[in-house]
Motif scaffolding. Structure first.
Motif, short mmCIF file in Angstrom:
data_model
loop_
_atom_site.label_atom_id
_atom_site.label_comp_id
_atom_site.label_asym_id
_atom_site.label_seq_id
_atom_site.Cartn_x
_atom_site.Cartn_y
_atom_site.Cartn_z
N ASP A 76 37.17 46.67 52.37
CA ASP A 76 36.82 45.36 52.92
C ASP A 76 37.19 44.24 51.95
OD1 ASP A 76 35.90 46.60 55.15
OD2 ASP A 76 33.76 46.33 54.72
N ARG A 133 39.84 41.31 52.72
CA ARG A 133 39.46 39.91 52.62
C ARG A 133 40.42 39.14 51.71
NH1 ARG A 133 34.48 40.48 51.13
NH2 ARG A 133 34.79 40.22 48.89
N GLU A 189 42.94 36.08 52.93
CA GLU A 189 42.93 34.75 52.33
C GLU A 189 44.30 34.39 51.76
OE1 GLU A 189 39.78 35.00 49.51
OE2 GLU A 189 38.18 34.74 51.00
N SER A 194 38.16 37.12 59.63
CA SER A 194 37.65 36.42 58.44
C SER A 194 36.13 36.27 58.50
CB SER A 194 38.32 35.05 58.32
OG SER A 194 37.92 34.20 59.39
N LEU A 224 34.70 39.80 57.69
CA LEU A 224 34.85 40.14 56.27
C LEU A 224 34.19 39.14 55.34
CD1 LEU A 224 38.60 41.26 56.32
CD2 LEU A 224 36.58 42.72 56.31
N LYS A 225 33.59 38.07 55.94
CA LYS A 225 32.92 37.03 55.16
C LYS A 225 33.89 36.39 54.17
CE LYS A 225 28.32 39.01 55.62
NZ LYS A 225 28.74 39.99 56.65
N ALA A 226 35.01 35.95 54.68
CA ALA A 226 36.00 35.25 53.86
C ALA A 226 35.45 33.91 53.41
CB ALA A 226 37.30 35.07 54.63
#
Length: 636
Positions: A279, A283, A287, A312, A315-317
């Motif tokens: 993950d 990510r 980005e 995004s 994956l908590k970008a």
């Protein structure tokens, strides 16, 4: 040194004399070993003379250890480790080895580290590997790509020797050139071509025509590179002014290959997924791709951008990455589909099922861009015919569909629904049918709303912009407030009157056109028959319109009676003249065609029996209006 068909060369002529036992290599020449070279956890039991005759570094190390009873040399820092030194040792002994794109970078770096120069020996390893790189590898797409892949394990040595730079320049020049122009014979992607263009097999023309190459022919090949190398390759291509849409297409392909969520959301045929990244790696890759994507509108499919945005969020970008993707989607929101716009809410609070706030921000980006590009003003009379209206009307249709999809969510509060529905300017919607449908779905799912809240929601739509079909449905909709139903009935009547007036205008025009025919003297029999038929049809139409006028007059009379009863109901509700004055002053003014209708509510103290009587009369009037509309359609 002769090149083989597999783009490799053979060095040396002696038979293989090396054998391995566990973590040790032995050279079986019949002479006992007099030096041991240790590379990591592997040991090589060799002889001094073949080594020092080829390498200045090994010569110095052997001299330094000559006073020891058993010479032991440690080479832990050799590029490529034990694998590279094994091939170097074979070269020193003159044993047959095969140079290829897969090992030439290892040997080139190792030979430079060991100083295997021409001053030590003729045709030494540095010269041999350099010649193979320049004359074979860098002239071939596949070999250049393979050599660049091996550089990852040989940094910074491959960088210092300019091997990375040379491979990237070779690949960039070939990617920006039509492969069909590489010359003959060419061997790209395993295909040999004759001067006539047919495919060759073992030098024999098969008569088959090669496939035509498009600008994306290299996407899959370069996707095998690590992202740092891939990024540098794209930079090299950009320096050669390759078109931005080609760069964007390659980035999209790379993203789909390494981010599994995108491959599930986008049809890519049988493209195999690469090894699954963690993950954190996904990510970081996402980005990086966001930073590399060109910012021009339309270079990346909106479906992919929404897929990147959804991933995004999963994956908590970074917030910067998410904001950039929202802006990219907003630039081309008119190209989005409803299915892709339904972004689930991944917040821990799970306030709503779908991420309505994100869609609102995307819409704001679109409106800002539309305004910056000189979007239409509602003051322009012919704005609906302007091509610049196409994007915003498409977005209005998309937004109304989105509102209808998210409306059943019981957690969606009225202020959020209203804010999103009212974000578009009034001129964006030619008709409010889609907005009416969304409001109806919302009212059905939120049946506990008060009368005031329902009226507030209904103010979002303009009853004058409802089609006859929508008016018919709304007039019978029990979920709508009473005042909205009255508005709908009134404007449905106005639409019927407008339709009748248009038909009468056409009728008068036909009648005026037929008059010269009656006094026009001699005419051909065929033309006279055609005009006679038109006159007869015109007369029938006029009779029908006369009947329609009479029926419409009856409806207008009943509507007038209805207004009078409403005024009486208001005066008798305990408010005295003040209440009655409110209805008398509001109804005529609110029903004006020049102003947006807003009906005032009835007196709160009205008796329930009077309201039931009012509803019954409204139902009766609606039934007559519906019958009138069907009759009008049949007569037209």
């Amino acid at each position: 040194m002769a090149a083989s068909a597999s783009a490799s060369v053979k060095l040396g002529s002696k038979p293989d004399a090396f054998r391995r036992q566990g973590q040790a290599w032995f050279c079986t020449t019949g002479l006992p070993s007099d030096v041991t070279v240790e590379v990591g956890d592997m040991s090589f039991h060799l002889h001094k003379f073949p080594l020092l005759s080829k390498s200045a570094v090994l010569e110095q190390l052997i001299e330094e250890s000559s006073d020891q009873e058993e010479s032991i040399i440690k080479l832990n820092d050799i590029p490529g480790g034990a694998k590279s030194f094994e091939m170097v040792a074979r070269f020193c002994y003159g044993v047959k080895i095969e140079l290829s794109a897969a090992n030439v970078v290892h040997l080139r770096c190792a030979s430079e580290h060991l100083q295997m120069t021409e001053e030590i020996s003729d045709d030494n390893l540095i010269a041999q590997t350099e010649m193979f790189l320049n004359q074979v590898v860098l002239r071939n797409w596949k070999d250049s790509l393979k050599a660049l892949e091996t550089c990852d394990d040989l940094l910074p040595h491959a960088e210092d020797l300019q091997i990375v730079k040379r491979c990237i320049e070779s690949l960039a020049s070939k990617a920006t050139t039509d492969p069909n122009l590489f010359g003959w014979p060419i061997r790209e992607h395993g295909i040999m071509q004759s001067p006539g263009g047919s495919v060759l097999w073992n030098g024999i023309s098969t008569g088959a025509r090669p496939r035509n190459f498009s600008s994306d022919w290299w996407y899959d090949d370069v996707s095998s590179l690590s992202f740092p190398m891939y990024k540098r390759l794209l930079s090299g291509m950009e320096s050669r002014r390759i078109r931005p849409e080609i760069i964007a297409g390659s980035l999209a392909y790379y993203a789909r290959k390494y981010i599994p969520g995108l491959s599930r959301r986008n049809s890519m045929g049988t493209m195999p997924l690469a090894g699954t990244l963690s993950d954190v790696e996904q990510r970081n890759l996402l980005e990086e791709i966001d930073r590399l994507l060109p910012v021009q509108k339309g270079l990346v499919p909106t479906k992919l951008l929404l897929g990147l945005l959804k991933t995004s969020m999963i994956l908590k970008a970074s917030s910067t990455c998410i904001a950039n993707l929202e802006k990219r989607v907003g630039m081309q929101l008119d190209q989005a589909s409803l299915e892709d716009l339904l972004l689930p809410n991944y917040s821990y609070t799970m306030e709503t099922l779908y991420n309505v706030e994100c869609v609102h921000r995307i819409l704001e980006h679109f409106l800002a861009m539309d305004q910056a590009n000189g979007g239409c003003s509602p003051c322009i009379d012919d704005m609906m015919a302007s091509p610049s209206m196409i994007p915003i009307t498409a977005v209005a249709k998309l937004l109304d569909g989105y509102l209808a999809e998210v409306a059943p969510d019981v957690n969606l509060k009225p202020p959020k629904f209203q804010a999103l529905a009212s974000a578009l300017p009034e001129y964006a919607r030619p008709l409010d049918d889609g907005l009416y449908r969304a409001i109806d779905v919302y009212l059905k799912a939120h049946s506990w709303l008060s009368e005031g809240e329902r009226e507030q929601l209904c103010r979002l739509m303009d009853c004058q912009k409802l089609s006859l079909e929508a008016c018919t449905h709304a007039a019978q909709n029990e979920r709508l407030p009473l005042r909205v139903v009255v508005q709908v009935l009134f404007f449905e009547q106005l639409q019927l009157r407008t339709s009748i007036a248009g038909c009468l205008l056409v009728s008068d025009n036909l009648e005026g056109s037929s008059r010269p025919l009656r006094s026009g003297g001699v005419a051909m029999s065929g033309e006279a028959g055609g005009w006679s038929a038109a006159v007869r049809e015109n007369q029938v139409l006029k009779v029908g319109m006369d009947n329609m006028r009479m029926r419409l007059a009856e409806l207008e009379k009943e509507c007038s009676d209805m207004r009078q009863e409403i005024e009486k109901l208001g005066r008798g509700g305990g408010g005295g003249g003040k209440s009655g004055g409110g209805w008398a002053s509001h109804v005529p003014r609110r029903f004006s065609l020049k102003m947006k209708p807003q009906m005032c509510s009835t007196q709160e103290g009205s008796v329930s029996e009077q309201q039931k009587s009012m509803s019954a009369k409204l139902d009766k009037l609606q039934a007559k209006l519906s019958k009138q509309k069907r009759q009008l359609s049949a007569d037209a």
